[in-house]
Write an enzyme that holds these catalytic residues in place. Structure first.
Site, PDB file in Angstrom:
ATOM      1  N   HIS A  81      -9.120  -2.213  -5.051  1.00 24.46           N
ATOM      2  CA  HIS A  81      -8.011  -2.493  -4.143  1.00 24.46           C
ATOM      3  C   HIS A  81      -7.024  -3.472  -4.768  1.00 24.46           C
ATOM      4  O   HIS A  81      -5.808  -3.379  -4.530  1.00 24.46           O
ATOM      5  CB  HIS A  81      -8.502  -3.047  -2.805  1.00 24.46           C
ATOM      6  CG  HIS A  81      -7.372  -3.197  -1.831  1.00 24.46           C
ATOM      7  ND1 HIS A  81      -6.843  -2.134  -1.132  1.00 24.46           N
ATOM      8  CD2 HIS A  81      -6.618  -4.285  -1.492  1.00 24.46           C
ATOM      9  CE1 HIS A  81      -5.836  -2.562  -0.397  1.00 24.46           C
ATOM     10  NE2 HIS A  81      -5.669  -3.858  -0.595  1.00 24.46           N
ATOM     11  N   HIS A  87       0.833  -1.212   0.000  1.00 27.86           N
ATOM     12  CA  HIS A  87       0.000   0.000   0.000  1.00 27.86           C
ATOM     13  C   HIS A  87       0.866   1.260   0.000  1.00 27.86           C
ATOM     14  O   HIS A  87       0.547   2.238  -0.681  1.00 27.86           O
ATOM     15  CB  HIS A  87      -0.937   0.007   1.206  1.00 27.86           C
ATOM     16  CG  HIS A  87      -1.842  -1.176   1.272  1.00 27.86           C
ATOM     17  ND1 HIS A  87      -2.603  -1.475   2.385  1.00 27.86           N
ATOM     18  CD2 HIS A  87      -2.122  -2.155   0.372  1.00 27.86           C
ATOM     19  CE1 HIS A  87      -3.300  -2.574   2.168  1.00 27.86           C
ATOM     20  NE2 HIS A  87      -3.009  -3.011   0.947  1.00 27.86           N
ATOM     21  N   HIS A  99      -0.767 -11.224  -4.735  1.00 33.39           N
ATOM     22  CA  HIS A  99       0.629 -10.832  -4.567  1.00 33.39           C
ATOM     23  C   HIS A  99       1.596 -11.820  -5.208  1.00 33.39           C
ATOM     24  O   HIS A  99       2.611 -11.416  -5.779  1.00 33.39           O
ATOM     25  CB  HIS A  99       0.942 -10.682  -3.076  1.00 33.39           C
ATOM     26  CG  HIS A  99       0.162  -9.596  -2.407  1.00 33.39           C
ATOM     27  ND1 HIS A  99       0.232  -8.273  -2.809  1.00 33.39           N
ATOM     28  CD2 HIS A  99      -0.733  -9.624  -1.387  1.00 33.39           C
ATOM     29  CE1 HIS A  99      -0.555  -7.543  -2.046  1.00 33.39           C
ATOM     30  NE2 HIS A  99      -1.165  -8.335  -1.188  1.00 33.39           N
ATOM     31  N   ASP A 112      -3.003  -3.008  -5.068  1.00 33.35           N
ATOM     32  CA  ASP A 112      -1.978  -4.001  -4.737  1.00 33.35           C
ATOM     33  C   ASP A 112      -1.035  -4.237  -5.910  1.00 33.35           C
ATOM     34  O   ASP A 112       0.193  -4.353  -5.734  1.00 33.35           O
ATOM     35  CB  ASP A 112      -2.625  -5.331  -4.348  1.00 33.35           C
ATOM     36  CG  ASP A 112      -3.161  -5.337  -2.921  1.00 33.35           C
ATOM     37  OD1 ASP A 112      -2.802  -4.448  -2.128  1.00 33.35           O
ATOM     38  OD2 ASP A 112      -3.956  -6.244  -2.604  1.00 33.35           O
TER      39      ASP A 112
END
Length: 299
Positions: free
Chosen positions: A233, A77, A260, A237
């Protein structure tokens, strides 16, 4: 010349780690041209960890960087905010292993950058411009970087939940679009996963103040900031994870059911495929830097 940038002055904040639940103090400090983004663990004698894919450690539920026994976690973030604010060089000091979660979005970090101010340096900024498609896949998950003159993201998510069966969004990223459309989007989790995470020592600092929690019938929080806050969001990421390339990436990223692990794998694979990109001092239609973009009020 499109020049590199750093912060004008140091600035600090305090918070808790999402997964560790520990109190943490974070300081952002100016850094010299070509030094990049570096994390410094003040509680470990000042050991520094460069923010690049060579130092990626664990990627479950957050992105971790590691150098020897030293690590920093949940970096995405903050890195997304720095990348989108065009901060090329900064020193990030932490007194625990985890970046504070703040409200679960990048908006507080954008605010910190704006409060610190931006200093333009004398060295040119270099971009990694993709010239051939680069793809990574993992089962039904995929991420492809296509040639483009701008940094653009098309992201699709799909979960086995009525609220999240399908969300998709495409956005062309710059300082303004990030602040208005992406930065306020918060991290999210499913209520049924919370107890499992905590049994495994994760999400110990999580609450409705710093994450969206999704129950069987809907969101436990009072409201969403965007109807499609979840996919926004995920884009946030991705921006933070791609910042680990070390240069601003100029490409159209098309992602299906990413996370991720996929994001950081794509960053590493991109750097290895040297024939698929070139370093340029400015893409053909690079936007002019935005001096100040007010952070929108969030509910």
């Amino acid at each position: 010349m499109d020049a590199q940038r750093t912060l004008k002055r140091p600035i600090s904040c305090a918070g808790i780690g999402l997964h560790s639940g520990r109190k943490v103090t974070l300081s952002l400090k100016p850094a010299a041209a070509n030094s990049g983004i570096r994390f410094r663990r003040t509680d470990l004698g000042g050991v520094e960890i460069p923010a690049n894919v060579e130092h990626v450690g664990a990627v479950a539920y957050a992105t971790q960087l590691r150098k020897g026994d030293a690590r920093v976690e949940t970096v995405e973030h903050l890195l997304a905010a720095l990348a989108s604010a065009r901060i090329d060089n900064a020193l990030i000091e932490l007194n625990t292993p985890e970046v504070p979660i703040m409200d679960g979005s990048s908006a507080p970090f954008i605010y910190l950058v704006q409060e610190a101010g931006v200093r333009v340096l004398s060295e040119p900024r270099k971009y990694l411009k993709v010239t051939q498609p680069v793809s990574v896949t993992s089962g039904d998950k995929s991420l492809t970087l296509y040639p483009s003159n701008q940094f653009k993201v098309s992201y699709t998510i799909s979960f086995d939940h009525p609220l999240l069966r399908h969300q998709a969004r495409t956005v062309t990223l710059n300082e303004l679009s990030f602040v208005e459309e992406i930065a306020p989007a918060r991290t999210f989790t499913f209520l049924k996963e919370v107890e499992m995470l905590r049994q495994n020592g994760l999400a110990l600092g999580g609450s409705l103040d710093n994450a969206i929690v999704i129950g069987d019938t809907g969101v436990l929080n009072s409201s969403l900031r965007f109807e499609d806050e979840f996919v926004r969001h995920k884009i946030l990421d991705l921006i933070g994870d791609l910042a680990l390339v070390g240069y601003p990436v100029v490409a159209h990223a098309v992602v299906h059911r990413g996370g991720h692990a996929l994001h950081t794998a794509a960053a590493a694979d991109l750097l290895q495929q040297t024939e698929a990109w070139q370093l340029v001092e400015a893409p053909a239609d690079a936007p002019a830097p935005v001096v100040t973009v007010p952070v929108p009020a969030v509910r």
